[in-house]
Design an enzyme around this catalytic site. Sequence first.
Site, PDB file in Angstrom:
ATOM      1  N   LYS A  57       0.832  -1.203   0.000  1.00  0.00           N
ATOM      2  CA  LYS A  57       0.000   0.000   0.000  1.00  0.00           C
ATOM      3  C   LYS A  57       0.870   1.259   0.000  1.00  0.00           C
ATOM      4  O   LYS A  57       0.641   2.182  -0.772  1.00  0.00           O
ATOM      5  CB  LYS A  57      -0.936  -0.009   1.221  1.00  0.00           C
ATOM      6  CG  LYS A  57      -1.989   1.088   1.159  1.00  0.00           C
ATOM      7  CD  LYS A  57      -2.891   1.085   2.357  1.00  0.00           C
ATOM      8  CE  LYS A  57      -2.197   1.739   3.514  1.00  0.00           C
ATOM      9  NZ  LYS A  57      -3.006   1.895   4.703  1.00  0.00           N
ATOM     10  N   ASP A 102      -6.715   1.335   0.869  1.00  0.00           N
ATOM     11  CA  ASP A 102      -6.778   1.513   2.321  1.00  0.00           C
ATOM     12  C   ASP A 102      -8.153   1.041   2.799  1.00  0.00           C
ATOM     13  O   ASP A 102      -8.943   0.482   2.030  1.00  0.00           O
ATOM     14  CB  ASP A 102      -6.506   2.974   2.709  1.00  0.00           C
ATOM     15  CG  ASP A 102      -7.695   3.869   2.383  1.00  0.00           C
ATOM     16  OD1 ASP A 102      -8.574   3.455   1.591  1.00  0.00           O
ATOM     17  OD2 ASP A 102      -7.769   4.977   2.942  1.00  0.00           O
TER      18      ASP A 102
END
Length: 268
Positions: free
Chosen positions: A158, A176
């Site tokens: 991420k 997220d």
Amino acid sequence: MAPPKSKKSAAVKKPQSPASSGGRASARRPRKSAPRSLYSPAEVHEIFRRFSVQRPEPKGELDYVNAFTLLVAVVLSAQATDAGVNKATKALFATADTPAKMLALGEAKVGDYIRTIGLWRNKAKNVIALSKALIDDYAGQVPQERDELVELPGVGRKTANVVLNVAFGQHTMAVDTHIFRIGNRIGLAPGKTPEQVEQGLLKVIPAEYMRHAHHWLILHGRYVCKARKPDCWACVIADICKSKEKTTDIPAPLVPIAPLDEALAEVQ
Ligand code: SF4
């Protein structure tokens, strides 16, 4: 920001397990693919067209001054709020905005700057280790390849996707908690894991919207399609949305939003 050139890592790559390298084990048990998007290409196009009208130039909420400080800020933001990270990094980045300066500062002093952020001890260690790795393997530059970024201490998929998108303009999707929820809640890109949702979104979002799609979805999730109860009355895609949780079919007026209004609305 001018993207620095990528330098190939001299570091030896971690060996892959048979399952991850497509060996015999994975051939016997093929991974189930995620369900398809509930939306037609025209519907997805319209969703992102509306997001682009609402927020023509969406920005993330972490402060940074270059690719390196962005990378550090994202590493520090794990399980912390953007506002909390910004408070700590203001003084830190004024002192150390390059890997060399960060390394010279040392772990103890970095820790002093970021003491208000959760897990600060481990994060200070990672910031120093990643600064050293950038100097040793990439001449002090932030690499522009995901495979290289995720080898750095404290950097996961991420974080790498955020840096590639925000600093280097690459069409990545950093999933997220907001994006994972929206992908599943409205059936835009259903998936059991963040990576499945990431792949689904990369497949359906038109290329012309990929540069900002990550920010649009985060802001939509943070301010409108909220975790506990979505504010469907304030949603510009309420007529297109196929979520079972939606409470209206009438879309909110499509007008540009001033970022300040949004920030004020959140604290009220
Ligand atoms: S209509 Fe409601 S559930 Fe659907 S995207 Fe908008 S806020 Fe989320």
